[in-house]
Design a protein around this motif. Structure first.
Motif, PDB file in Angstrom:
ATOM      1  N   ASP A   1      -2.956  -1.049  -3.280  1.00 49.22           N
ATOM      2  CA  ASP A   1      -2.535  -2.327  -2.693  1.00 49.22           C
ATOM      3  C   ASP A   1      -1.019  -2.506  -2.812  1.00 49.22           C
ATOM      4  O   ASP A   1      -0.355  -2.944  -1.873  1.00 49.22           O
TER       5      ASP A   1
ATOM      6  N   ASN B   1       0.792  -0.228  -0.349  1.00 46.38           N
ATOM      7  CA  ASN B   1       0.685  -0.744   1.030  1.00 46.38           C
ATOM      8  C   ASN B   1       1.569  -1.971   1.241  1.00 46.38           C
ATOM      9  O   ASN B   1       2.197  -2.127   2.290  1.00 46.38           O
ATOM     10  N   GLN B   2       1.594  -2.846   0.246  1.00 47.41           N
ATOM     11  CA  GLN B   2       2.386  -4.073   0.398  1.00 47.41           C
ATOM     12  C   GLN B   2       3.879  -3.750   0.487  1.00 47.41           C
ATOM     13  O   GLN B   2       4.595  -4.304   1.319  1.00 47.41           O
TER      14      GLN B   2
ATOM     15  N   THR C   1      -4.417  -0.526   5.774  1.00 47.72           N
ATOM     16  CA  THR C   1      -5.309  -1.583   5.274  1.00 47.72           C
ATOM     17  C   THR C   1      -6.775  -1.202   5.494  1.00 47.72           C
ATOM     18  O   THR C   1      -7.629  -1.418   4.616  1.00 47.72           O
TER      19      THR C   1
ATOM     20  N   GLU D   1      -4.739  -9.067   3.690  1.00 45.12           N
ATOM     21  CA  GLU D   1      -4.669  -8.358   2.402  1.00 45.12           C
ATOM     22  C   GLU D   1      -4.791  -9.348   1.243  1.00 45.12           C
ATOM     23  O   GLU D   1      -5.480  -9.099   0.251  1.00 45.12           O
TER      24      GLU D   1
ATOM     25  N   HIS E   1       0.493   0.269   9.438  1.00 39.19           N
ATOM     26  CA  HIS E   1       0.082  -0.607   8.336  1.00 39.19           C
ATOM     27  C   HIS E   1      -1.379  -1.030   8.473  1.00 39.19           C
ATOM     28  O   HIS E   1      -2.101  -1.166   7.480  1.00 39.19           O
TER      29      HIS E   1
END
Length: 1943
Positions: free
Chosen positions: A139, A142-143, A1333, A1291, A1329
């Motif tokens: 996470d 990805n963020q 996710t 998210e 992106h």
């Protein structure tokens, strides 16, 4: 004490220091430095600034130094003093930075060929795909990736809202400047005649024929050579540079097609009439030099002699004209002006020309191309027709007849003029007063003169420069019978005198060309031997600023002796007499002053004396006893002399107050003593509004300045204090009213008069308190102006106006006075704003009504005077709260209350004045807005509260009030310090009470914050409204508007949008922590939007201004190209599968504006806060939030723009080419440079007023390619950013889902939104992106997804596979990684891989069948990449996964191979459908895939409008589903299987299921799709029924519903049953109504021959084509297609003969096409009764081929044979294809007599049908009769009978045929008789003869046939033995073969 703003602030700070609940501490830990920085207001935001006036010329035009009277002095000061502007200090607004615009392209741009690398190399793999074991690390990774390279300002990418709503933008009036019309330069290049013998002088001027008016002053120029200039040397004392000009700038304010440029030519006076002097020019030429040399030399010498003697006098010679507007409009239309457009050399409009009629529309005065005018003919001047009236007659004739009349004598010659538009001032330009204009010339170049315009109509622009000119026009002199014979060559010398003495002549007359700049005298041209001459001279004078009674115009009249007599050495002048205009004075008789200064042309009769007028000789002899003999006109162009009696009187009396005048004062004819001065002044003030509009506007600034001075200061006149304030105020109101009511004057969008707005913004300044001194001295210092009008009266009037207003008792917010009134009044200094406010309060009647009607003027006047007052106080450092007196505050409170009450009254009683009320409302809002910068803010908030209370009384019944309140709030919220005013930095936990409660606070229930915790922040609570007052008001209005669905809803949304847009671009809000605080201020907006989701329009149909229309680049006109959001997805997210949402009440554009506000708040709010919010949110609310996100994705989808031919080229480029283009735009200065250019490059902008967003210039239709690319780039970046915000929120939601909660529904909902994202156009950045996710979702919740969300997993597979075929490398790479991860995790979890395999295979099948932008080569590469992932996945090497993946990919590859073939035949629909059919056939053992391909085929058919075939595909699909449903479920209401469907079509039986041992429907994910259910079956059949209906097969609709009905009945679905029966009723109605009119398919046999066809060689098909398709149409279609394949090798066979292969060329391809008809045996015809039955379930077709034994196709009757061919197809029509193979072919031949029998039977049938129709068609009947009984019918019935019935045949085998034909004729002749009788009843009167002729022909035919019909063959009537031999059907039907066999 009044409620001060600082009190609120301090209380907030105290409360902030209190301890807050732990749950919210993260909200209040803002460091104190941030609060100090952002919470305080600046010391002040006001600035009063002097701005120097921009001067066009090098110096201001001012009079010469010396004593000036006060009026002239005031005028000059007004024209030269700087502008005074009071401004709010402007904060620099951050321009949106576009330097980091992403270069992603949308994935749906059309692509062309791409270079494929040889071989199938896998794409680069996504790094770290399997490396994250910890979910938190994944996470976080990805963020961080998502947050990189993001746009800080969302609104910088978003197109602005409609400016019609932007009420907060106050237009800044243009700076006052001198009026100029459209300007053109005319340069005089050449003036030439055939001979060149003397100097000539040209005068140019413009004339308006329509208005019959000269519209410019004269411009003088000459092009004389130095030799000729030398002739005039004795008369030219000097030559000033300014007189050398040959170019002039003319101004045209009112363009008209009738504007002419007139050029007058003069020469030096000489002896002889004009005709005599012109004759040499008409008969001689320089080219005839040998013959004329002596004559020309003699003429030159004569000229030189005349020039030296009479050089100062001129005579008229010639003139020429050209329609200047015609030249300009022609140049605008890109045409050259040549002599072809002129007649006799004069440029004229063509007669009856449309262009001439619409000149005003077509003529662009500023954009025409420079043109050269050549005039090749001059008109000779007529001595008796020189006046302007005569000139206008000439021009009218020229316009009317388009040519010069014969009576006008012409002189050959040439004038060359250049005409050019003026954009900037040329160098070396001189103003009309001869002052150099900027820019100056560096060297001594010939100057260009500005020519003064005399506009043909009034011009309403106030004077801004000093100008004082006088034009004198002598017109006519009449000396006939009045003089001795000597006075014939008459000239007038004109002078301007300052006294009686000859030395007092003043050099104020402007000189002409090549001479002095100013001269003392000027002579009029002489008309030879004319005692009553007309004049056309114009004398221009510069009037002295100070006129006295000694100034006058002197006219001296002379006779000029042209020939010098012998012994005469004196002057050539003989004095005739004098005349003068009596003294011109501004101080004495005003009527004389008016004589010269009236701008209108005034004919003034003057008087001539015969001896010199001197003061010493009282007895003057006047000619004709004072009768007028000389007429002239004078015209003043002056910015000091008003030319209006009312204004002149007002100014004169005002200046009398300044002292320096003696009483009694003389005003025109009247003498005013001092004691009457006040009375007369009041009268003059009252009569000001009676002035004519034009002079009032011209002197508006001066008039208002004087009136404001009178308002401010009491006068002492004759020792008495005179208060003129009230009457002056009333006069101001009256002037404001008359200016607003004038139709001629412009207003801005807020209804403000442009002239008044300009005055307030630029001109107004506080009256100088020392400016007006009374004649008796200044006002005593102790006496304030309030002593002139008691305060008691003001209070009383205020009470009368508002009964509710009771001072200091009922309203605790308003403080009571602390001291007695009189004491306070006496201590007040005299301030203009106080007096003005008082006058507004105490005004009554019409004055009061108009003052409130045009309140904007007085509000802005108050504000500007207050600003100047504050500016003066600041120097004394007075605190804000002490700036204004309590009395003044009371007055302001009263004014605001009264204005608000007035608006309420208008809304209740006078609906017609609604627009007026809205404008007053806006002006009131701006007033309070300005007061926030000037007064104590607490006081202003009280005013806002009072307004809200008054305006909330009638909300429910009056929606207009909501709209008005919204506009009011929008303006207030646009304040510079709105955020501080809303206390955005304060804690949500505690707040002081608001200065005024919200409008609807009573209705909203308050809730405890501690109970609601975070959720409370997202609600519009009472606490929030009290704490954040302005924000609370606005959001309350928005919420109320949504609840009421009122008209103000759009305004409410746009106001909110506008506000957030301002925060986004505010440089003070760039830091993330500040933005988070601002976003917190709008958290209730999120709750409001979620609650209003039902109102949103999410069809995606967004206007062009919002980023284009079509998803794939469809045309703008085609609404079908707009892809709507998948509604079912949105519904399912909301837990609402049955589409029961409310109807949208918002337009798409307004919905977008609301949603972008939501996204902005979500983008900037604190992430932890949002996460806690989603945790606490109820499930239903969370579903609504997810639905909202789906809508956001749809609304901000990138849409390819299609506009103009330019962009079509861009659309033809590939996506990668597009990416490169955008990349190059970004790396250079392209994007940012274009953006900044569009924003105007401004730096100092008001943060609210002019937002520097990019604006799509939709009004521009001719956008450049760069502009189109730029817009596409910004639109794409908006789509990316908005989708990334949605992704961030998803998210956040996923990470907030605790493992214990019902995570399945949340995860499923999130997956739905993500799938929807993949459905829309997305950029590479976002897709990267989004796939990350999705992979995180699969990793974290794989089991849940594969088990619970099977259907969504199928969608996921399809979307991911679609991106695997993307031409963009990045998208493909991400999709491959995602698909492999899905396979891997589905394998790992509960063995779901078989289901995924099935879903992927089905997805590919669906993709191949439906997707237009599908790229097979890229998909192959993706398959190779997935294989590489499987090979490189070390963890899974010891499992069956790699081999299963390999097997799956091989299957997919084989599907792709079929696809390649399909691509080849994309243009051949039949071949394409055959291939799809073959693929579907191949999936016989895979029901899911077969179903998919059947649906693909249905889609293709539907796109081709083959509705029947499309329906059949769905029937087959339904039969397939029924087969497998019968295995799974045992219900009586379900169809047994495909057998149930055979009534629809026998073809359906091929869907019978394969045996159970091969396939089990409940294992391996088989038959698990959504269609293998009862509802899926019903859905397929419903679609089929709809398509059958579209195809016109209504009978089949019934059969389909027979299968559906038992299911609906079993489910008790009565609503659906009602709908079904309605559809059945419609189907049956259609059968009844359309009946036999229905047209069904047309059929053709098509045979392919030749090796080139491959598999098709020797194949025959029956093709089904649409109804009424002709043979040439299908032939042309097939020929076109196969010609592309084989070129010239293709040959079409034109006949239907059997093909002999041996005769065909092996290198060619042959196609034979034959029309065929359905064929039925006799027994079949018994069952096929209706037209439908004869066209449905067809399997046999027939065509006929005529031939003769000789080999020819046609021959005589007795040798004409016919071959019938019957074809049988493999399946019945209609089928799931439009062509079916022929499997059997039968042939039999007919003998000539059998052919004759068939023909006669056909004719008889046609006659019977035509005769017995219910509504007979007379024309059809007559046509058939003509062919049957007509006398001249070749091979007609009679000839057939004579050939076959004349004799009994010799061959007994033909007996029966002979007899059959005889019986046919018997029936035929009977039918003919019936038809003739029928026709008798149908004919009209004029057809009786025709009927008789028919009857006669019929009788003749019957008689001729009778012997043949009565002859019987005796053998046929003998008894015969029955034949027992077995004969086959062919022999029974055909005797020809039997004969051949026997022979």
């Amino acid at each position: 004490m009044s409620f001060g703003w600082r009190t609120i602030l301090n209380s907030h700070r105290k409360l902030l220091s209190m301890k807050t609940p732990a749950a919210l501490q993260f909200l209040t830990q803002t460091d104190s430095a941030l609060m100090q920085e952002l919470g305080d207001f600046p010391d002040d935001d006001l600035e009063v600034e002097l701005v120097e006036k921009e001067c066009r010329t090098v110096r201001h035009s001012v009079p010469e130094e010396g004593w000036l009277d006060s009026h002239v002095r005031d005028c000059v000061q007004s024209y030269t003093q700087p502008w005074l502007m009071s401004l709010l200090i402007l904060l620099q607004v951050k321009s949106p930075s576009l330097a980091v615009l992403s270069d992603d392209s949308s994935r749906t741009l059309t692509s062309s060929d791409f270079d494929l690398r040889s071989g199938l190399t896998p794409d680069p793999r996504v790094e770290g795909l399997l490396h994250f074991s910890n979910h938190d690390d994944l996470d976080r990774f990805n963020q961080e990736a998502r947050q990189g390279n993001r746009h800080p300002e969302l609104f910088a990418l978003y197109p602005p809202a409609d400016e019609d709503d932007a009420v907060e933008i106050r237009p800044i009036p243009d700076c006052p400047k001198e009026h100029m019309g459209d300007r053109i330069i005319i340069r005089c290049q050449a003036i030439k005649f055939e001979i060149d013998i003397e100097p000539l002088f040209a005068t140019l001027a413009l004339y308006d024929l329509r208005e019959k008016k000269k519209i410019s002053e004269n411009f003088y120029c000459d092009l004389n050579s130095d030799q000729f200039k030398g002739f005039l040397k004795p008369h030219t004392p000097q030559t000033d540079h300014s007189t050398l000009s040959r170019a002039a700038i003319f101004s045209i304010t009112y363009p008209s097609p009738d504007i002419y440029l007139v050029i007058k030519i003069e020469k030096v006076l000489q002896q002889g009439e004009i005709s005599d002097c012109a004759e040499p020019y008409m008969v001689m030429k320089e080219t005839d030099s040998a013959k004329n040399k002596e004559k020309l030399e003699k003429l030159r010498n004569q000229s030189e002699m005349f020039c030296q003697r009479l050089g100062r006098y001129r005579m008229p010679f010639a003139w020429a004209t050209v329609n200047i507007m015609n030249v300009i409009s022609t140049a605008t239309l890109d045409r050259d002006t040549t002599d072809s457009d002129s007649i006799n050399g004069v440029c004229l409009p063509r007669r009856n020309s449309e262009r001439f009629g619409t000149m005003e529309d077509q003529c662009n005065m500023s954009a025409f191309k420079p043109a050269t005018i050549t005039i090749s003919t001059f008109c000779k001047q007529e001595g008796d027709r020189l006046s302007d009236e005569d000139l206008f007659k000439f021009l009218a004739d020229i316009k009317k007849f388009s040519s010069l009349q014969r009576r006008i004598k012409t002189i050959p010659g040439t004038i060359k003029l250049d005409v050019t538009p003026v954009h900037d001032n040329p160098v070396a330009c001189l103003s009309t007063e001869l002052i150099p204009v900027k820019p100056l010339a560096e060297k001594n170049v010939r100057p260009v003169k500005e020519v003064l315009e005399f506009p043909s109509s009034e011009v309403y622009v106030p004077h801004s420069t000093y100008r004082n000119l006088l034009y004198v026009y002598p017109q006519r002199l009449n000396f006939v019978n009045r003089l001795t014979s000597g006075g014939r060559n008459i000239t007038i010398k004109i002078q301007f005198m300052s006294g009686e003495d000859p030395s007092c002549v003043m050099p104020v007359i402007f000189g002409k060309s090549n001479g002095p700049e100013f001269v003392q005298e000027v002579y009029t041209p002489v008309t030879y031997h004319n005692k009553s001459p007309d004049f056309y001279e114009e004398v221009k004078m510069a009037l002295p600023a100070r006129l006295t009674e000694r100034h006058h115009l002197l006219f001296t009249f002379y006779h000029i002796s042209c020939q010098q007599k012998q012994n005469q050495t004196g002057a050539s002048e003989t004095l005739i007499g004098y005349s003068n205009i009596p003294p011109l004075s501004a101080e004495h008789s005003p009527s004389l002053c008016r004589t010269f200064s009236l701008r209108f042309l005034i004919c003034q009769s003057l008087y001539l004396s015969l001896q010199r007028i001197t003061p010493q000789v009282p007895p003057v002899k006047w000619m004709e006893s004072h009768k007028g003999v000389f007429n002239l006109e004078i015209q003043a162009v002056s910015s000091v002399h008003t030319q209006d009696n009312h204004l002149e009187r007002f100014f004169t009396l005002c200046h009398a107050l300044e002292g320096g005048v003696t009483f009694p004062l003389r005003v025109r004819e009247e003498k005013i003593p001092e004691n009457k001065l006040e009375h007369e002044l009041k009268l003059s003030i009252i009569s000001l509004s009676s002035s004519r509009l034009e002079p009032l506007v011209l002197y508006l600034h001066l008039v208002l300045d004087k009136l404001f001075t009178l308002i401010m200061q009491p006068m002492v006149i004759a020792g008495q204090t005179a208060n003129l304030a009230q009457i002056a105020f009333e006069s101001v109101v009256s002037i404001v009213n008359s200016l607003h009511n004038s139709q001629e004057l412009a207003r801005d969008q807020q209804g403000r008069n442009g002239l008044l707005a300009t005055y307030l913004y630029w001109v107004f300044r506080l009256p100088d308190s020392n400016e007006l001194l009374s004649p008796g001295g200044a006002v005593p210092p102790t006496e304030g102006r309030y002593s002139t009008m008691g305060r008691a009266s003001a209070t009383t009037v205020g009470t009368m106006l508002l009964q509710s207003r009771i001072r200091s008792s009922s309203n605790p917010d308003i403080p009571a006075p602390h001291s007695p009134e009189d004491t306070e009044v006496n201590n007040i200094l005299s301030q203009f704003h106080e007096e003005l406010a008082l006058q507004i309060v105490v005004s009554t009647g019409v004055c009061r009504e108009n003052a409130y009607k045009y309140a904007w003027f007085f509000f802005e006047l108050l504000v500007k005077s207050m600003a100047q007052h504050v500016s003066q106080l600041e120097k004394q450092d007075v605190p804000r709260r002490s700036r204004f007196s309590d009395r003044f505050k009371d007055d302001v409170t009263t004014i605001v209350s009264v204005v608000t009450a007035e608006m309420g009254t208008i809304l209740v009683k006078q609906q017609k004045e609604l627009e007026q009320a809205e404008k007053v409302n806006i002006s009131l809002a701006f007033f309070l807005y300005d007061l926030l910068s000037l007064m104590d803010r607490g006081f202003v908030f009280i005013l806002v509260k009072n307004y809200c209370n008054q305006m909330s009384a009638k909300t429910v019944s009056m929606p207009t009030l909501i709209s008005m309140r919204l506009e009011f709030l929008r303006i207030l919220c646009s304040h510079e310090h709105y955020l501080n005013l809303s206390l955005y930095f304060s804690s949500p936990a505690s707040a002081p009470v608001s200065p005024c409660p919200s409008i609807s606070s009573q209705s909203s229930s308050s809730c405890s914050f501690q109970e609601q915790r975070i959720l409370g922040l997202f609600e519009l609570s009472q606490e929030f409204k009290q704490q954040h007052y302005l924000a609370g008001l606005l959001l309350t209005e928005l919420s109320a508007a949504l609840d009421m669905e009122s008209e103000g809803l759009r305004k409410a949304i746009n106001a909110t949008y506008s506000l957030l847009c301002a925060h986004d671009l505010d440089q003070r809000c760039t830091r993330p922590e500040v933005r988070a605080k601002v976003a917190t201020l709008y958290l209730p907006l999120v709750g409001i939007i979620i609650d209003s989701i039902n109102y949103l329009d999410f069809t995606g149909t967004v206007s062009e201004a919002r980023g284009g229309k079509s998803k794939t680049g469809g045309s703008d006109e085609d609404p079908d190209n707009i892809p709507p959001i998948n509604q079912s997805i949105a519904m399912a997210i909301a837990g609402n599968p049955f589409n029961t949402l409310a109807v949208a009440t918002l337009s798409a554009e307004t919905s977008r504006n609301l949603l972008v506000c939501f996204l902005w708040v979500m983008k900037n709010a604190e992430r932890s806060l949002i996460q806690r919010w989603t945790v606490d949110m109820p499930s239903a609310q969370l579903n609504r939030l997810l639905e909202l996100l789906t809508i956001c994705v749809s609304c901000f989808e990138y849409r390819v723009r299609v506009s103009a031919p330019l962009s079509t080229q861009a659309l033809q480029k590939s996506q990668q080419a597009k990416m490169q283009l955008e990349d190059s735009l970004l790396r250079g200065i392209g994007a940012r440079g274009e953006m900044m250019r569009r924003a105007g490059g401004q730096v100092n902008l008001r943060w609210r007023k002019d937002l520097t967003q990019w604006r799509q210039t939709n009004d521009k239709h001719d956008k450049t390619k760069a502009e189109l690319d730029q817009e596409a780039l910004i639109s794409g970046n908006l789509a990316t950013e908005s989708n990334l915000i949605v992704l961030d929120l998803l998210e956040t939601i996923v990470q907030a889902v605790p493992l214990a909660d019902c995570k399945d529904s949340v995860v499923g909902g999130v997956l739905r939104v993500l799938l929807h994202c993949l459905t829309c156009n997305q950029s590479t950045t976002f897709l990267s992106h989004c796939f990350s996710t999705l992979r995180a979702l699969v990793v974290k919740f794989g089991d849940l997804l594969f088990e619970e969300e099977a259907e969504q997993c199928a969608d996921l597979c399809q979307k991911v596979l679609q991106h695997c075929s993307s031409p963009v490398d990045g998208n493909r790479s991400q999709a491959c990684a995602t698909l492999y991860l899905i396979m891997r995790y589905s394998f790992s979890s509960a063995n779901n891989f078989s289901r995924v395999k099935m879903q992927v295979t089905m997805s590919l099948a669906s993709l191949v069948g439906k997707s237009e932008d599908f790229h097979e080569e890229y998909l192959r590469r993706s398959l190779r990449t997935i294989l590489a992932y499987a090979e490189e996945d070390t963890e899974m090497q010891n499992t069956p996964l790699p081999s299963q993946v390999d097997e799956l990919l091989r299957n997919l590859n084989s599907i792709l191979s079929d696809t390649v073939k399909m691509r080849e035949f994309q243009e051949d629909p039949e071949m394409l459908m055959d291939l799809m059919y073959r693929i579907a056939k191949g999936y016989q053992t895979s029901p899911d895939l077969r179903l998919t391909w059947l649906q693909n085929m249905a889609e293709k058919h539907k796109n081709r409008k083959c509705f029947t075939e499309s329906a059949m595909c769905l029937v087959h699909a339904a039969a397939l589903v029924a087969e497998y449903l019968s295995m799974l479920e045992d219900h009586k209401y379900l169809p047994v299987g495909s057998v149930t469907f055979q009534n629809i079509s026998p073809n359906v039986l091929e869907e019978s299921a394969v045996s159970d041992d091969i396939l089990s429907p409940d294992e391996d994910g088989v038959c698990s799709g959504q269609y293998f259910t009862t509802s899926g079956l019903v859905g397929l059949l419903k679609q089929a029924a709809e398509l059958f209906s579209n195809g016109g097969l209504y009978e089949t609709v019934n059969e389909v519903y027979k299968i559906i009905m038992p299911v609906l009945e079993a489910h008790r679905d009565f609503r659906e049953l009602v709908s079904t029966h309605e559809k059945l009723q419609r189907a049956f109605d259609n059968i009844i109504q359309k009946g036999h009119k229905r047209m069904f398919g047309t059929y053709f046999r098509v045979g392919f021959y030749g090796a080139k066809f491959g598999d098709l060689d020797e194949q025959e098909f029956v093709y089904k084509e649409p109804a009424i398709t002709h043979l040439p149409e299908i032939s042309h279609r097939l020929e076109n297609f196969y010609s592309q394949c084989f070129g010239d090798a293709l040959e079409m066979i034109k006949d239907s003969k059997d093909i002999d292969r041996s005769k065909l060329d092996a290198n060619k391809a042959y196609i034979q096409i034959t029309y065929v008809e359905p064929f039925f045996d006799d027994y079949e015809m018994k069952d096929r009764l209706t037209n439908f039955e004869k066209n449905f379930n067809l399997r046999r077709f027939m065509y006929t081929t005529p031939f003769t034994k000789a080999g020819r196709p046609r021959g005589e009757l007795n040798e004409q044979y016919k071959r019938k061919t019957i074809l049988t197809t493999m399946h019945t029509f209609p089928y799931i294809k439009t062509r079916i193979n022929v499997i059997q072919k039968e042939e039999f031949d007919l003998t000539p007599i059998e052919v004759a029998i068939e023909d006669m039977q056909k004719k008889t049938r046609e006659l019977a049908v035509a005769t017995h129709r219910e509504q007979p068609d007379a024309k059809m009947l007559q046509m058939l009769l003509q062919g049957s009984v007509g006398a001249t019918v070749n091979q007609g019935p009679l000839e057939v009978a004579q050939v076959f019935l004349n004799e009994i045949p010799a061959d007994p085998k033909l007996f029966r045929h002979h007899n059959k034909l005889r019986l046919c004729f018997k029936e035929f002749i009977m039918r003919c008789g019936e038809a003739v009788e029928k026709n008798k009843h149908l004919i009209t009167l004029d057809q009786k003869e025709y009927q008789q002729e028919l009857k006669k022909n019929y009788n003749r035919l019957r008689e001729n046939l009778r012997p043949m019909l009565e002859r019987k063959i005796p053998e046929l009537y003998k008894p015969i033995k029955p034949r027992l031999e077995n004969r086959d059907s062919v022999k029974r039907l055909s005797f020809r073969r039997a004969l051949e066999e026997n022979s």
